[in-house]
Design an enzyme around this catalytic site. Sequence first.
Site, PDB file in Angstrom:
ATOM      1  N   ARG A  72      -7.955  34.193 -16.838  1.00  0.00           N
ATOM      2  CA  ARG A  72      -6.669  33.713 -16.336  1.00  0.00           C
ATOM      3  C   ARG A  72      -6.774  32.685 -15.225  1.00  0.00           C
ATOM      4  O   ARG A  72      -6.122  31.627 -15.291  1.00  0.00           O
ATOM      5  CB  ARG A  72      -5.816  34.893 -15.866  1.00  0.00           C
ATOM      6  CG  ARG A  72      -5.423  35.811 -17.001  1.00  0.00           C
ATOM      7  CD  ARG A  72      -4.789  37.077 -16.505  1.00  0.00           C
ATOM      8  NE  ARG A  72      -5.793  37.913 -15.856  1.00  0.00           N
ATOM      9  CZ  ARG A  72      -5.536  39.043 -15.216  1.00  0.00           C
ATOM     10  NH1 ARG A  72      -4.286  39.468 -15.121  1.00  0.00           N
ATOM     11  NH2 ARG A  72      -6.504  39.758 -14.677  1.00  0.00           N
ATOM     12  N   ASP A  94      -3.872  40.675 -18.345  1.00  0.00           N
ATOM     13  CA  ASP A  94      -5.265  40.315 -18.620  1.00  0.00           C
ATOM     14  C   ASP A  94      -5.509  40.365 -20.127  1.00  0.00           C
ATOM     15  O   ASP A  94      -5.386  41.420 -20.740  1.00  0.00           O
ATOM     16  CB  ASP A  94      -6.200  41.288 -17.908  1.00  0.00           C
ATOM     17  CG  ASP A  94      -7.650  40.835 -17.912  1.00  0.00           C
ATOM     18  OD1 ASP A  94      -7.980  39.863 -18.627  1.00  0.00           O
ATOM     19  OD2 ASP A  94      -8.454  41.455 -17.198  1.00  0.00           O
ATOM     20  N   CYS A 117      -7.825  36.094 -10.061  1.00  0.00           N
ATOM     21  CA  CYS A 117      -7.659  37.145 -11.070  1.00  0.00           C
ATOM     22  C   CYS A 117      -8.796  38.145 -10.869  1.00  0.00           C
ATOM     23  O   CYS A 117      -9.378  38.205  -9.798  1.00  0.00           O
ATOM     24  CB  CYS A 117      -7.599  36.575 -12.486  1.00  0.00           C
ATOM     25  SG  CYS A 117      -9.135  35.886 -13.116  1.00  0.00           S
TER      26      CYS A 117
END
Length: 147
Positions: free
Chosen positions: A15, A117, A9
Amino acid sequence: MPKCVLFVCTANICRSPTAEAILRHRFAGDDVAAASAGLIAQAGHPIDPRAEAALATRGLTAGGHVARQLTPALIAQADIVLAMEKRHLAALKALAPDAHDRTFLLGKWLGNADIPDPYRGGDRDFERSCQLIGDALEHWCPRLQGI
């Protein structure tokens, strides 16, 4: 030797460590290892407390996580690399063009969906991100057993 899945990520604090924790739980004791890194990692930082809270609602933790920068060496060690967003895929392909055949979007089986996100959002965004990651991994898990 365990097969390694590398999650990627942006900062490696939300994440990708969430995905790493979920996959480790799913394959506990099996022959699949999980790792994570960020394209512009907040190296040395722990998982965001909001991401940890979303994991905790599922009885999971990434409490020992320490963010790290993605490198070509990490990509080379992975059997499969799963990115959270299409723009991450593009960056991965630029960083390690020889890995294109083992680099995919985590949301591939969810209609090539990005995992948004949650960093600038609230608790609901982190919960939604965790849910999407879990859903995406449910589609990947049968396929990961054969890598």
